[in-house]
Design a protein around this motif. Sequence first.
Motif, PDB file in Angstrom:
ATOM      1  N   GLY A  82       0.777  -1.237   0.000  1.00  0.00           N
ATOM      2  CA  GLY A  82       0.000   0.000   0.000  1.00  0.00           C
ATOM      3  C   GLY A  82       0.804   1.280   0.000  1.00  0.00           C
ATOM      4  N   HIS A  83       2.143   1.185  -0.056  1.00  0.00           N
ATOM      5  CA  HIS A  83       2.957   2.390   0.081  1.00  0.00           C
ATOM      6  C   HIS A  83       4.088   2.366  -0.948  1.00  0.00           C
ATOM      7  CE1 HIS A  83       0.759   3.171   3.800  1.00  0.00           C
ATOM      8  NE2 HIS A  83       0.906   1.883   4.036  1.00  0.00           N
ATOM      9  N   GLN A  84       3.681   2.336  -2.211  1.00  0.00           N
ATOM     10  CA  GLN A  84       4.648   2.237  -3.295  1.00  0.00           C
ATOM     11  C   GLN A  84       5.518   3.493  -3.413  1.00  0.00           C
ATOM     12  OE1 GLN A  84       5.033  -0.618  -4.914  1.00  0.00           O
ATOM     13  NE2 GLN A  84       3.403  -1.510  -3.667  1.00  0.00           N
ATOM     14  N   ASP A  85       5.077   4.601  -2.810  1.00  0.00           N
ATOM     15  CA  ASP A  85       5.846   5.835  -2.852  1.00  0.00           C
ATOM     16  C   ASP A  85       7.050   5.794  -1.911  1.00  0.00           C
ATOM     17  OD1 ASP A  85       3.988   5.722  -0.727  1.00  0.00           O
ATOM     18  OD2 ASP A  85       4.195   7.882  -0.385  1.00  0.00           O
ATOM     19  N   ASP A  86       7.103   4.790  -1.047  1.00  0.00           N
ATOM     20  CA  ASP A  86       8.180   4.662  -0.061  1.00  0.00           C
ATOM     21  C   ASP A  86       9.120   3.557  -0.529  1.00  0.00           C
ATOM     22  OD1 ASP A  86       9.836   4.313   2.094  1.00  0.00           O
ATOM     23  OD2 ASP A  86       8.237   4.250   3.595  1.00  0.00           O
ATOM     24  N   SER A  87      10.285   3.946  -1.015  1.00  0.00           N
ATOM     25  CA  SER A  87      11.221   2.971  -1.583  1.00  0.00           C
ATOM     26  C   SER A  87      11.799   2.022  -0.534  1.00  0.00           C
ATOM     27  CB  SER A  87      12.365   3.701  -2.294  1.00  0.00           C
ATOM     28  OG  SER A  87      13.092   4.513  -1.382  1.00  0.00           O
ATOM     29  N   LEU A  88      11.723   2.404   0.744  1.00  0.00           N
ATOM     30  CA  LEU A  88      12.275   1.573   1.813  1.00  0.00           C
ATOM     31  C   LEU A  88      11.233   0.669   2.472  1.00  0.00           C
ATOM     32  CD1 LEU A  88      14.562   4.215   3.588  1.00  0.00           C
ATOM     33  CD2 LEU A  88      15.255   2.432   1.977  1.00  0.00           C
ATOM     34  N   TRP A  89       9.975   0.826   2.076  1.00  0.00           N
ATOM     35  CA  TRP A  89       8.880   0.125   2.751  1.00  0.00           C
ATOM     36  C   TRP A  89       9.055  -1.389   2.712  1.00  0.00           C
ATOM     37  CZ3 TRP A  89       5.321   1.988   5.944  1.00  0.00           C
ATOM     38  CH2 TRP A  89       4.226   1.185   6.273  1.00  0.00           C
ATOM     39  N   GLY A  90       9.251  -1.928   1.522  1.00  0.00           N
ATOM     40  CA  GLY A  90       9.404  -3.376   1.384  1.00  0.00           C
ATOM     41  C   GLY A  90      10.616  -3.902   2.135  1.00  0.00           C
ATOM     42  N   PHE A  91      11.694  -3.168   2.090  1.00  0.00           N
ATOM     43  CA  PHE A  91      12.916  -3.555   2.799  1.00  0.00           C
ATOM     44  C   PHE A  91      12.663  -3.599   4.303  1.00  0.00           C
ATOM     45  CE2 PHE A  91      16.747  -2.156   5.078  1.00  0.00           C
ATOM     46  CZ  PHE A  91      17.617  -3.196   4.756  1.00  0.00           C
ATOM     47  N   ASP A  92      11.952  -2.593   4.815  1.00  0.00           N
ATOM     48  CA  ASP A  92      11.656  -2.556   6.247  1.00  0.00           C
ATOM     49  C   ASP A  92      10.773  -3.730   6.660  1.00  0.00           C
ATOM     50  OD1 ASP A  92      13.145  -0.360   6.963  1.00  0.00           O
ATOM     51  OD2 ASP A  92      11.536   1.071   6.589  1.00  0.00           O
ATOM     52  N   LEU A  93       9.756  -4.031   5.860  1.00  0.00           N
ATOM     53  CA  LEU A  93       8.867  -5.138   6.195  1.00  0.00           C
ATOM     54  C   LEU A  93       9.627  -6.467   6.229  1.00  0.00           C
ATOM     55  CD1 LEU A  93       5.519  -4.410   4.304  1.00  0.00           C
ATOM     56  CD2 LEU A  93       6.202  -3.768   6.615  1.00  0.00           C
ATOM     57  N   GLU A  94      10.508  -6.668   5.266  1.00  0.00           N
ATOM     58  CA  GLU A  94      11.295  -7.898   5.245  1.00  0.00           C
ATOM     59  C   GLU A  94      12.204  -7.988   6.476  1.00  0.00           C
ATOM     60  OE1 GLU A  94      13.463  -8.073   1.613  1.00  0.00           O
ATOM     61  OE2 GLU A  94      11.668  -8.196   0.351  1.00  0.00           O
TER      62      GLU A  94
END
Length: 245
Positions: A82-94
């Motif tokens: 839901g937060h494709q504008d945040d380039s670090l989002w996926g990295f943080d979730l992982e």
Amino acid sequence: MGKLMKHERKTKTLIIIHTAMLMGILLFSTSLKADLQRDMLSFEQRYIPLLLLTAQSDAQSVVASEKLIIQWNEFKQQHAYGHQDDSLWGFDLESIERQILNAQRLIQAGHFKLAYTQLVKVRTRFIAMRERHNIPFYIDELSRFDSPLQVLLAKFRLNQADDVYVEISQARTAWQSLMQTEINFNDYDLTLQQMEYLHHGLLKGERTLASMQEHFIAADYGKLEELAIQMQDLYSQTYAIFGAD
């Protein structure tokens, strides 16, 4: 004249359409932010008890870790994409998922101190995520006090009670910053009793830290560690009110 009026009507129509689109985007963004804040609080309500239990090497942390993973999976399902504008989002979730699973494995093996280290990293990542998305979160202000407090306690473990004035001052500054932070109690599902406890706890913490400074200035180092431990207990009890029952 007719062409001019037609052009003006067209211009007004475009303005209305653009304004409506902008309002729609803003409303969607506000709703998304509110949902994110709510779901982050639900996560914290499971995370906080686990962190405190693990710090105490309490066997109940095994069950608490299972509850946290369930809550984490719900959060991930809602916000993974839901937060494709945040380039670090996926990295943080992982990273958060890896740290939660590592912590659970360590807890099950009885390695509570190592598990606690993993769980603290989870808190740090969530704080960074909220900062990037401009989400005010009172719990983060409370969490920030933990760092100078741990530095202070470490000095006592090294028998350096006569060299802790800077650490006491830093801890007091962090606590005073917390006292000055506004909180909307309705956002955190606090009861009236918990609100009263928070208010009195903040005042008691300020008195305790002020007393530590006074004892240090008077070279009365013998009382300092006892006061620091009292402060740690007060912090933990205050932090705990934001967790789930």
